[in-house]
Design a protein around this motif. Structure first.
Motif: not given
Length: 268
Positions: A173-178, A206-207, A216-217
């Protein structure tokens, strides 16, 4: 509103007096804050305080009742203006990325396809798409592979969501957003569906993004993590920002009695 061009170059996210009600329940009661490029903002507070609604309003999953929102100088919402068309709204949404707490992966697509689906669909709107489809798609897939390697999933490109752990799904999911190169990346309780061991996987990713100055929020209940990774912290209570400041100010020297009571619940 932001007054000078110098400040506009620094402010990536501006939220001014946002209000949102669901029926007779007022969830956001005039929320305002700004975020500069490269900063990490953690939003903390009890369930029902309005944290997730802020994210959904910025990402246009909910439409505020009034107020003003801009991302990277683009007006996302202006309560005093008329409605925009769907295409304009879709183009603006590319400026923000949202990682949900429950992944929202497509079960029928493998890892690589989940990450490349959105950019491939957007690529079809390019004028040169028909003539350069093969090259465009190859570039998108290569970019996806780099990002999946960055989150430690190079060996899972062909796997399907049902074959992944919760932590792996969230990293997809993080890769998809990035891959959409958002100006601001939002996380809505990214570890709430994970056990403690898998939570560590996501917090590490995230770190690393924070160290790379990704703006980021993060809505989170992980207080120690919020304190370690954030540039700013907002404590939401009953639809308003009860307290805001640096992690040291909010966690170590809170001024509000409500903030003190909330923080004390997480102390050893």
């Amino acid at each position: 509103m932001i007054a000078t061009s110098t400040m506009l170059a620094l402010i990536v996210l501006e939220i001014d007096n946002i209000r949102k009600s669901f029926g007779k329940t007022e969830v956001l009661k005039g929320v305002s804050f700004t975020l500069e490029e490269g900063e990490v903002l953690s939003i903390i507070g009890s369930s029902g305080s309005g944290k997730t609604t802020i994210l959904r309003c910025v990402n246009q999953l909910e439409i505020p009742d009034s107020g003003y929102i801009s991302v990277d100088g683009e007006v996302f919402f202006d309560g005093s203006a008329g409605k925009e068309n769907a295409k304009e709204r879709r183009m603006k949404q590319r400026l923000v990325g949202l990682v949900f707490q429950d992944f929202h992966l497509f079960p029928q697509y493998n890892v690589l396809d989940n990450v490349t689906l959105a950019p491939k669909l957007l690529a079809e709107e390019r004028e040169d798409f028909k003539h350069n489809k093969k090259q465009i798609f190859a570039e998108i897939e290569e970019k996806a592979k780099v990002l999946l390697g960055k989150v430690g999933l190079s060996e899972k490109l062909g796997n399907y969501p049902c074959e992944l752990s919760g932590g792996q799904k969230q990293r997809v999911s993080i890769a998809r957003a990035l891959i959409m190169e958002p100006k601001v990346l939002f996380f809505d309780e990214p570890t709430s569906a994970l056990d403690p061991e898998l939570t560590g996987e996501i917090l590490k990713v995230i770190k690393s993004l924070a160290e790379e100055k990704v703006t980021m929020v993060i809505v989170t209940h992980e207080m120690s993590f919020a304190k370690a990774v954030s540039s700013k912290v907002i404590f939401m209570d009953n639809g308003v920002i009860e307290e805001a400041g640096t992690p040291e100010e909010v966690f170590d020297n809170p001024k509000s009695e409500r903030t003190k009571a909330f923080i004390s619940k997480f102390e050893d």
